[in-house]
Design a protein around this motif. Structure first.
Motif, PDB file in Angstrom:
ATOM      1  N   ARG A   1     -17.644   2.720  45.813  1.00  0.00           N
ATOM      2  CA  ARG A   1     -18.598   3.831  45.949  1.00  0.00           C
ATOM      3  C   ARG A   1     -19.858   3.393  46.701  1.00  0.00           C
ATOM      4  NH1 ARG A   1     -17.353   6.569  40.085  1.00  0.00           N
ATOM      5  NH2 ARG A   1     -15.816   8.058  40.883  1.00  0.00           N
ATOM      6  N   ALA A   2     -20.274   2.152  46.469  1.00  0.00           N
ATOM      7  CA  ALA A   2     -21.429   1.635  47.214  1.00  0.00           C
ATOM      8  C   ALA A   2     -21.094   1.514  48.700  1.00  0.00           C
ATOM      9  CB  ALA A   2     -21.841   0.274  46.651  1.00  0.00           C
ATOM     10  N   LEU A   3     -19.880   1.041  48.990  1.00  0.00           N
ATOM     11  CA  LEU A   3     -19.445   0.918  50.386  1.00  0.00           C
ATOM     12  C   LEU A   3     -19.406   2.283  51.066  1.00  0.00           C
ATOM     13  CD1 LEU A   3     -18.187  -0.574  52.816  1.00  0.00           C
ATOM     14  CD2 LEU A   3     -15.955  -0.326  51.701  1.00  0.00           C
ATOM     15  N   VAL A   4     -18.864   3.262  50.371  1.00  0.00           N
ATOM     16  CA  VAL A   4     -18.785   4.618  50.929  1.00  0.00           C
ATOM     17  C   VAL A   4     -20.185   5.170  51.189  1.00  0.00           C
ATOM     18  CG1 VAL A   4     -18.179   7.008  50.354  1.00  0.00           C
ATOM     19  CG2 VAL A   4     -16.505   5.177  50.021  1.00  0.00           C
ATOM     20  N   GLY A   5     -21.097   4.929  50.249  1.00  0.00           N
ATOM     21  CA  GLY A   5     -22.476   5.378  50.445  1.00  0.00           C
ATOM     22  C   GLY A   5     -23.129   4.714  51.648  1.00  0.00           C
ATOM     23  N   ASP A   6     -22.878   3.404  51.804  1.00  0.00           N
ATOM     24  CA  ASP A   6     -23.443   2.675  52.947  1.00  0.00           C
ATOM     25  C   ASP A   6     -22.856   3.177  54.268  1.00  0.00           C
ATOM     26  OD1 ASP A   6     -24.978   1.172  51.254  1.00  0.00           O
ATOM     27  OD2 ASP A   6     -23.647  -0.571  51.247  1.00  0.00           O
ATOM     28  N   LEU A   7     -21.547   3.407  54.263  1.00  0.00           N
ATOM     29  CA  LEU A   7     -20.906   3.917  55.483  1.00  0.00           C
ATOM     30  C   LEU A   7     -21.454   5.292  55.850  1.00  0.00           C
ATOM     31  CD1 LEU A   7     -17.178   2.882  54.865  1.00  0.00           C
ATOM     32  CD2 LEU A   7     -18.689   2.000  56.645  1.00  0.00           C
ATOM     33  N   ASP A   8     -21.635   6.126  54.840  1.00  0.00           N
ATOM     34  CA  ASP A   8     -22.174   7.463  55.101  1.00  0.00           C
ATOM     35  C   ASP A   8     -23.584   7.379  55.683  1.00  0.00           C
ATOM     36  OD1 ASP A   8     -22.251  10.422  54.858  1.00  0.00           O
ATOM     37  OD2 ASP A   8     -23.803   9.967  53.367  1.00  0.00           O
ATOM     38  N   ALA A   9     -24.393   6.466  55.141  1.00  0.00           N
ATOM     39  CA  ALA A   9     -25.757   6.295  55.662  1.00  0.00           C
ATOM     40  C   ALA A   9     -25.727   5.819  57.115  1.00  0.00           C
ATOM     41  CB  ALA A   9     -26.518   5.300  54.786  1.00  0.00           C
ATOM     42  N   LEU A  10     -24.800   4.894  57.410  1.00  0.00           N
ATOM     43  CA  LEU A  10     -24.668   4.397  58.783  1.00  0.00           C
ATOM     44  C   LEU A  10     -24.243   5.517  59.726  1.00  0.00           C
ATOM     45  CD1 LEU A  10     -24.451   2.106  60.905  1.00  0.00           C
ATOM     46  CD2 LEU A  10     -22.101   1.728  60.096  1.00  0.00           C
TER      47      LEU A  10
END
Length: 327
Positions: free
Chosen positions: A24-33
């Motif tokens: 979930r943290a990875l998905v959040g980071d990808l979305d921010a990018l």
């Protein structure tokens, strides 16, 4: 049953809590990018875990909202690392940047930068104690065009050419500062680069003007002198030999060739492979060999390697963190 529905793949809920949080943290980071880049992505996935990540990104509410308004289209491919373990453990080619990133210690708090020992640019004696006194250098030099160009060379050229580029940049910098440099042709050695670096040491203006470049050249010198670099070259040669041997022989034969090389701590020299090295080699071998024919010969060869490796691991006086994790 034949012709029946395929078993359902595990979803996010099937993951352990710790891994769930990471995904979930990875998905959040990808979305921010992607939001920063204004992307409306179309995701593709290769591998079970990648499909979980891609599905989570597809259903992530902020990502859905972003895709409605984003204007730049992009395709994103998620690939399971386990489908290419040879890529992760292999010592590929002749690339200076990869060696620097693998050999030098990681810069605290960073994943893709390293600690460059700057003591050589001071009047201090280069001992373990003094290394901690001086703030370390690093590879990231966004404000130094010469350093950025040199790092590009490290990534794109063969090691020999990259090291020559380091010398050329250093000579040009010294010439601009009117430092008494003597250009020499032929093979570039770490000692030669160090002697050029020494010219900058007592000239604070030159140090300031070329600090970024000097950090990259110091990283080069420290990598070339590092014991791990010669081991890297040995690994590369051995992997190439393995590729040739695997192409000509069956897996049991290859394992039997490997067996005498597995030595316990007390019987090893500095040139011998450690337990960790053998684990890496075994992962590499099994990743590139493809389908293996099972049978008594293979079972016997694998059992021999297992016993030798277990004995070597048990004989380690101070097991590394990795060995501690798997034992």
């Amino acid at each position: 049953a034949p012709g029946g529905p395929a078993p359902a793949e595990p979803g996010l809920d099937a993951l352990p809590v710790e891994l769930l949080v990471v995904v979930r943290a990875l998905v959040g980071d990808l979305d921010a990018l992607f939001a920063a880049l204004g992307l409306r992505e179309e995701s593709f996935a290769v591998g079970t875990f990648s499909r979980v990540v891609a599905a989570e990104l597809a259903s992530y509410a902020p990502a859905r909202n972003r895709r409605r308004t984003a204007t730049n289209k992009a395709s994103v491919v998620f690939v399971d690392r386990t489908l290419d373990l040879a890529g992760a453990v292999g010592h590929h080619g002749d690339n200076l940047a990869e060696k620097i990133l693998s050999v030098l210690p990681k810069l605290p708090g960073h994943k893709t930068d390293v600690v460059v020992n700057m003591v050589e640019l001071t009047a201090l004696q280069a001992t373990d104690e003094t290394c901690g006194i001086i703030a370390p250098g690093c590879l990231a030099q966004p404000n130094d065009p010469a350093a950025k160009a040199l790092w590009e060379s490290f990534m794109n050229l063969k090691q020999k050419e990259a090291v020559m580029e380091a010398r050329r940049h250093l000579v040009e910098a010294a010439s601009r500062e009117n430092l008494p440099i003597k250009m020499s042709m032929g093979r570039v050695t770490p000692e030669q680069l160090s002697s050029y670096i020494q010219l900058f040491r007592n000239n604070f203006k030159a140090l300031e003007n070329h600090c970024g470049l000097l950090q990259l050249v110091l990283a080069t010198v420290q990598t070339l002198k590092h014991l791990q670099t010669s081991k890297w070259d040995n690994f590369l040669a051995f992997e190439r030999l393995l590729l040739q041997t695997i192409g000509e022989s069956e897996m049991p034969s290859v394992l039997n060739q490997l067996l005498p090389m597995i030595k316990s701590y007390n019987n090893r020299t500095k040139d011998d492979y450690t337990c960790e090295d053998f684990l890496i080699l075994l992962v590499y071998m099994y990743s590139i060999v493809g389908e293996i024919k099972s049978g008594k010969e293979l079972d016997a060869a694998e059992e021999g390697v297992k016993k030798a490796l277990v004995k070597a691991i048990c004989d380690e006086p101070e097991p590394s963190p990795m060995l501690q994790k798997i034992t």
